[in-house]
Design a protein around this motif. Structure first.
Motif, mmCIF file in Angstrom:
data_model
loop_
_atom_site.group_PDB
_atom_site.id
_atom_site.type_symbol
_atom_site.label_atom_id
_atom_site.label_comp_id
_atom_site.label_asym_id
_atom_site.label_seq_id
_atom_site.Cartn_x
_atom_site.Cartn_y
_atom_site.Cartn_z
ATOM 1 N N TYR A 178 -0.326 9.660 12.684
ATOM 2 C CA TYR A 178 -0.069 8.753 11.565
ATOM 3 C C TYR A 178 1.284 8.070 11.734
ATOM 4 O O TYR A 178 1.425 6.878 11.460
ATOM 5 N N ALA A 179 2.274 8.846 12.177
ATOM 6 C CA ALA A 179 3.622 8.285 12.342
ATOM 7 C C ALA A 179 3.589 7.143 13.356
ATOM 8 O O ALA A 179 4.186 6.092 13.140
ATOM 9 N N ARG A 228 0.004 14.774 12.319
ATOM 10 C CA ARG A 228 0.887 13.908 11.522
ATOM 11 C C ARG A 228 1.569 12.880 12.426
ATOM 12 O O ARG A 228 1.895 11.777 11.996
ATOM 13 N N GLY A 249 -1.737 4.151 10.445
ATOM 14 C CA GLY A 249 -0.806 4.810 9.548
ATOM 15 C C GLY A 249 -1.405 5.476 8.337
ATOM 16 O O GLY A 249 -0.790 6.363 7.774
#
Lengths: 505, 368
Positions: free
Chosen positions: B212-213, B209, B283
């Motif tokens: 993506y951040a 995750r 993202g």
């Protein structure tokens, strides 16, 4: 403080400068467990820099940072977080592609077997946090498209979820409604009672008095005072922040307003602002006030043609201009000094003279080629008129201080001889001396018949400079207040939607 | 798509939940769209020439797309962090040739060891990229364009015009390239396992995750205390290792190896990733989409061959598809943004009209 308990977080003699700008000078400051501490100061006084040092974003050039009385060195935000410092930044720092819950728990998501993220637990905890703050936000909704207020609430939830020992709030209430602020304050008081320390920054002084036991004031990067709020009046605090008479800082000349130079009728950009109508007459300075996110800058951008409008009309000198065309707006006599001079106002890697030439490329040609001589003459002329401090006109603008950069932006636009000047936050982040020069310049321009539309979050600037104040709230023009009736209270009431100001015609 | 376009205007949709459903649907539509396109492609081609739908033909389609799909999975790791790796084709070339040279010199070398060697070699190439981008702060486009040439140059210097032929390679290794397990080509199976593994990591682990951040908002990622540089380097290393694995697969499948192996493949990979709905500015997007994108692009090639369309037209069709995918993304993004904007505005109006009632309702909702 009878017992010798060291402060949770302290700065000792901290200085920090960015290029030519000295943001903090020998500032000392102590934050104790169980206290809510206010931080006051004008824009550019160094509050945000102080916050970023406490958050580990910036490292001080000199001085020490102390946690529980022990010197520490934060090499990055992660270090500050480990020391128990959580920060709610003025500008929301969210991940637009990720869900609200992931934004709150990024890198700290609850985990189950195989270190797998436990989404159900994460969403449940998010719902719980939102309930504490009294908002209904769907945990699975992406952060993209959240209103500024909701983004701010996500930031607050993020900081609360860290269960930190020190909670720093840098203008958390700027975009919030009255009920949301009340809710935030009750949460903050509970935290304080549980022995957490809170550092609270706000432009609304009454909030500092409501929440904080002590308040520290900064001015021009220097520590002025730390004192209990009991026995202090808002006027005392303003005096500490400003440190001089308001009248000398804002040399507004009285001018007779002429014909309407800019007329905006029922301007609407769907979902951004609605039905905005006003006019600015020659020789008048009109301020467009409101909270961050109220749609002020967006109106200015649309008027100048950076963004298109969906309905309404804009007239300059009686002639309609087409939507979405800065070229047409410039030809009609509009000039626009944008909010963010580094990103939008200047080409940072280009020289002073070339930046000033950008608005007049057509007039600086000899045949098909640019005339360096004409370019230089124009730049030199305006550099002298605006008292620009520089060593050579061929220097890139990024070596200049913020105030001098702003002068270059102003020079660039004044060189087009505009009839309407739109300035968005003209003095944000520049030193006091230059600020006064910019104010004098705006005043002179108005006296010479230019219509000035000024957007500003600086209340003192609005009160000191404007002939009339238009107030926006959530995309609508909610009040128009003439100079003699505008006060901090009437302005804030209108801007926060408590609506005591008179509605615009 | 029409359904998506009309929903935001529809009245009576509950406020925040409605916006979420819309966004969810759009997110899913991306992968669904490729599935639909694949179905249409197979349907039409199969109708004209039923042999295209034969088991053997389908197996060939899978086999042909396995390597690009694997590379697309790796590339996705890098692209979601707002970076790109153009050097993968050169990494494939280097490791494939390396595997060939080792087998030609030592026909008895243990196959798992050689494959591991390819993985390690690829990871080393990825590390170079990661260090350039993460530590050197060189923009990924430039850094990996540089290593694209540099790695290929090393390959040429090493090969010096030599060629390893299928005859030089052990039969046990070559058979891996064509063998089927459980009715599926082994290479496609490897890709599938990697796909599921990487997909799980990106969806379910903190580190996944965080990628993506980083791509969604690099500054915010830093403020959130994410080790941005380390994560970016890791993404490049993982992508390099997968490119190394792809190199081993290439060697087993084609057998004929020289310094030009996989030249130009990087653009196919990036195209597959973009067609698969991975945002080129980071993202968002999934590895499943990227792998489907690779499958779609290579299926089009196979279908055109079956339909006896000029092979040269394939490039034009792939290009058109790529542009269509990007236009679609842009249109959807604008639609979603406009819908969210309108909805937010309406929420506010409701709040204002409801006055204090609106405020209390919100609190009550939250308390429930």
């Amino acid at each position: 403080m009878t017992e010798p308990i060291p402060p949770i977080l302290a700065l000792a003699g901290v200085s920090k400068s960015f290029g030519a700008v000295q943001a903090l000078r020998n500032v000392s400051f102590e934050l104790y467990a169980g206290e809510a501490h206010g931080l006051a100061g004008e824009n550019g006084a160094g509050k945000s820099t102080l916050v970023k040092i406490l958050a580990g974003v910036h490292r001080p050039d000199a001085g020490r940072l102390l946690v529980d009385g022990e010197p520490v060195d934060f090499t990055g935000p992660a270090d500050a977080q480990h020391a128990g410092v959580a920060v709610i930044y003025q500008e929301p720092t969210l991940f637009p592609d990720l869900s609200v819950a992931e934004n709150i728990f990024m890198s700290r998501q609850p985990r189950g077997r195989l270190r797998r993220i436990d989404r159900r637990a994460m969403h449940a905890q998010t719902t719980e946090l939102c309930a504490r703050l009294g908002v209904a936000l769907d945990p699975q909704r992406p952060a993209r498209g959240l209103s500024i207020a909701d983004q701010q609430l996500v930031e607050i939830a993020k900081a609360l979820s860290r269960d930190a020992r020190v909670l720093i709030m840098d203008e958390p209430t700027a975009a919030l409604s009255g009920a949301e602020v009340a809710r935030l304050f009750s949460v903050a008081r509970t935290l304080r009672e549980h022995g957490r320390a809170i550092l609270f920054i706000s432009h609304r002084l009454e909030e500092i008095f409501e929440l904080c036991g002590r308040v520290t004031t900064l001015r021009d990067g220097q520590w002025i005072a730390t004192e209990p709020t009991d026995g202090l009046t808002p006027d005392d605090l303003v005096r500490r922040m400003v440190g001089r008479d308001l009248d000398t800082l804002y040399p507004k000349q009285d001018t007779a307003a002429g014909d309407a130079a800019l007329k905006v009728s029922r301007l609407t950009r769907e979902g951004v602002f609605t039905d905005v109508s006003f006019e600015v007459r020659r020789g008048e300075i009109v301020a467009l006030a409101g909270l961050v996110g109220a749609g002020r800058s967006e109106v200015a951008r649309a008027v100048f043609g950076v963004d298109r409008w969906d309905a309404g009309a804009v007239e300059v000198g009686g002639r309609r201009i087409p939507p979405g065309s800065p070229t047409a707006a410039m030809a009609a006599g509009l000039a626009f000094v944008p909010e963010d001079r580094r990103q939008q106002g200047l080409v940072m890697d280009m020289s002073i003279e070339r930046n000033i030439a950008l608005t007049g490329l057509a007039s600086l040609r000899r045949g098909p080629v640019m005339s360096r001589a004409a370019e230089r003459a124009r730049a030199r002329d305006w550099a002298i008129r605006l008292q620009l401090k520089y060593s050579r006109l061929t220097d890139t603008v990024n070596v200049l201080s913020g105030g001098n950069q702003q002068k270059v932006v102003l020079a660039k636009w004044l060189a087009t001889d505009p009839s309407v000047l739109v300035v968005d936050e003209p003095t944000r982040g520049i030193d006091v001396a230059t600020k006064a020069e910019v104010h004098r310049l705006l005043s002179d321009l108005a006296a010479r018949g230019v219509a000035v539309l000024m957007i500003s979050s600086d209340l003192a600037e609005v009160l000191g400079m404007a002939d009339r104040v238009l107030v926006m709230h959530e995309g609508r023009l909610v009040a128009e207040i003439p100079r003699d009736r505008v006060t901090e209270e009437t302005l804030m009431a209108a801007a926060t939607g408590r609506g005591t100001g008179r509605s615009a015609a | 798509m029409t359904a998506t376009a009309t929903t935001p205007a529809g009245a009576g949709v509950p406020m925040r939940g409605g916006a979420r459903r819309l966004v969810d649907r759009v997110a899913r539509v991306r992968e669904l769209g490729i599935v639909v396109a694949l179905a249409a492609l197979f349907g039409i081609t199969g109708a004209i020439n039923p042999s295209f739908l034969s088991l053997q033909s389908l197996r060939d389609v899978l086999l042909n797309s396995a390597i690009v799909a694997l590379l697309a999975v790796g590339q996705t790791l890098v692209v979601v962090t707002r970076n790109i790796d153009l050097s993968v084709s050169s990494t494939v070339g280097l490791t494939a040739f390396g595997a060939g040279v080792v087998f030609a010199a030592h026909p008895g070398a243990p196959i798992p060891l050689v494959v591991l060697g390819c993985l390690a070699g690829g990871a080393a190439c990825g590390l170079v990229n990661g260090l350039l981008v993460g530590i050197g702060k060189v923009p990924a486009l430039v850094a990996t364009l540089g290593t694209l040439y540099a790695f290929r140059g090393i390959d040429f210097a090493w090969a010096g015009g030599r060629q390893v032929n299928a005859a030089d390679l052990p039969e046990s290794f070559l058979s891996l390239g064509t063998r089927s397990v459980l009715g599926l080509p082994l290479l496609a199976l490897v890709t599938l396992v990697v796909l599921l593994g990487v997909g799980w990591v990106l969806g379910n682990l903190r580190s996944g995750r965080e990628l993506y951040a980083i791509g969604s908002n690099p500054d915010a990622a830093r403020l959130a205390g994410i080790p941005v540089v380390r994560r970016i380097i890791a993404a490049f290393v993982a992508n390099g290792a997968l490119a190394g694995l792809a190199g081993a697969m290439w060697a087993a499948r084609f057998g004929t190896l020289d310094a030009t192996v996989a030249t130009g493949k990087e653009l196919d990979v990036v195209a597959a990733v973009v067609v698969g709905g991975v945002a080129i500015f980071g993202g968002s997007g999934t590895v499943y989409g990227a792998a489907l994108g690779a499958l779609l692009l290579s299926s089009i090639g196979s279908a055109l061959a079956v339909l006896q369309v000029d092979a040269l037209a394939q490039n034009a069709i792939n290009g058109a598809l790529l542009i269509a995918a990007i236009v679609l993304d842009r249109v959807l993004a604008l639609r979603v943004a406009a819908a969210l904007r309108r909805r937010r505005f309406r929420d506010r109006q409701e709040d204002r009209n409801g006055g204090e009632v609106g405020g209390t309702r919100k609190v009550e909702e939250a308390a429930r």
